[in-house]
Design an enzyme around this catalytic site. Structure first.
Site, PDB file in Angstrom:
ATOM      1  N   SER A  11       0.816  -1.214   0.000  1.00  0.00           N
ATOM      2  CA  SER A  11       0.000   0.000   0.000  1.00  0.00           C
ATOM      3  C   SER A  11       0.853   1.269   0.000  1.00  0.00           C
ATOM      4  CB  SER A  11      -0.926   0.021   1.218  1.00  0.00           C
ATOM      5  OG  SER A  11      -1.892  -0.997   1.146  1.00  0.00           O
ATOM      6  N   GLN A  12       0.251   2.337  -0.480  1.00  0.00           N
ATOM      7  CA  GLN A  12       0.856   3.663  -0.423  1.00  0.00           C
ATOM      8  C   GLN A  12       1.206   3.989   1.037  1.00  0.00           C
ATOM      9  OE1 GLN A  12      -2.011   6.699  -1.063  1.00  0.00           O
ATOM     10  NE2 GLN A  12      -0.524   8.296  -1.568  1.00  0.00           N
TER      11      GLN A  12
END
EC number: 2.1.1.77
Length: 212
Positions: free
Chosen positions: A61-62
């Site tokens: 994920s970011q």
């Protein structure tokens, strides 16, 4: 105590500019070598604020959303100690949680990803993490109830089994939706629940049933 890197500190500074305010979360980001969780070909992008592929159709994920979801968990009024993570993936979110919670329980449906994540926890000397190969929709009832639950894939609806495994005062942070997804923050209050929509997000789907 983990030591930060210059690149980690730069990423934490960027996340602070993006609105992350919890100092413990920012320190955990600064002290976690994100390149360890990426394929060799993508390690040069480790400290960019972006999601990246890790194989098996999954992503890391970011960093902003990792920090945001963690910050929301820690904002619970009950000083959470035990957290359930649904979707171990690369283990990056797991490593952040392990620095902030006494106990982390993490469920992953893809065995090869779970194996790699477990190896990374050992490399980082993070020994307060228990992992299970299983269906995230079912949670991990034998280890619950939990003070906090975080889901790192988008469910078509909030899984009833996860809500049932929340302690009173506990929080569930989960992306919900298919084409259009929203991050939900659900807090258990006795036998009832308070639900808040935080922001629009984009995650891979939370697959039910099949484990591979």
């Amino acid at each position: 105590m983990r030591v930060s890197s210059r690149k980690g500190e730069s990423l934490a500074h960027l996340l602070k500019q993006e609105g992350i305010v919890n100092a413990s979360v920012l320190n955990a980001v600064a002290c976690t070598p994100r390149e360890l969780f990426l394929p060799d070909a993508l390690r040069h992008k480790a400290y960019q604020n972006t999601a990246l592929p890790i194989g098996q159709g999954q992503t890391i994920s970011q960093p902003y959303i990792v920090a945001k979801m963690t910050e929301l968990l820690l904002a619970s009024s009950n000083a959470p100690k035990a957290v359930l993570e649904i979707g171990t993936g690369s283990g990056y979110q797991t490593a952040i949680l392990a620095q902030l919670f006494d106990k982390v329980f993490s469920v992953e449906r893809i065995k090869s990803l779970q194996f790699q994540a477990k190896r990374r926890m050992n490399q980082l000397d993070l020994h307060n993490v228990s992992m299970k190969h299983g269906d995230g929709w079912q949670g991990w009832s034998s280890k619950g109830p939990f003070d906090a639950i975080i889901v790192t894939a988008a469910a078509s609806q909030v899984p009833a089994k996860l809500v049932e495994q929340l302690n009173d005062g506990g929080r569930l942070i989960i992306p919900v939706g298919e084409q259009s997804q929203q991050l939900h923050c659900i807090t258990r209050v006795g036998e009832g629940f308070n639900e808040q929509i935080i922001e629009a997000v984009r995650f891979v789907p939370l697959v039910a049933g099949d484990i591979i």
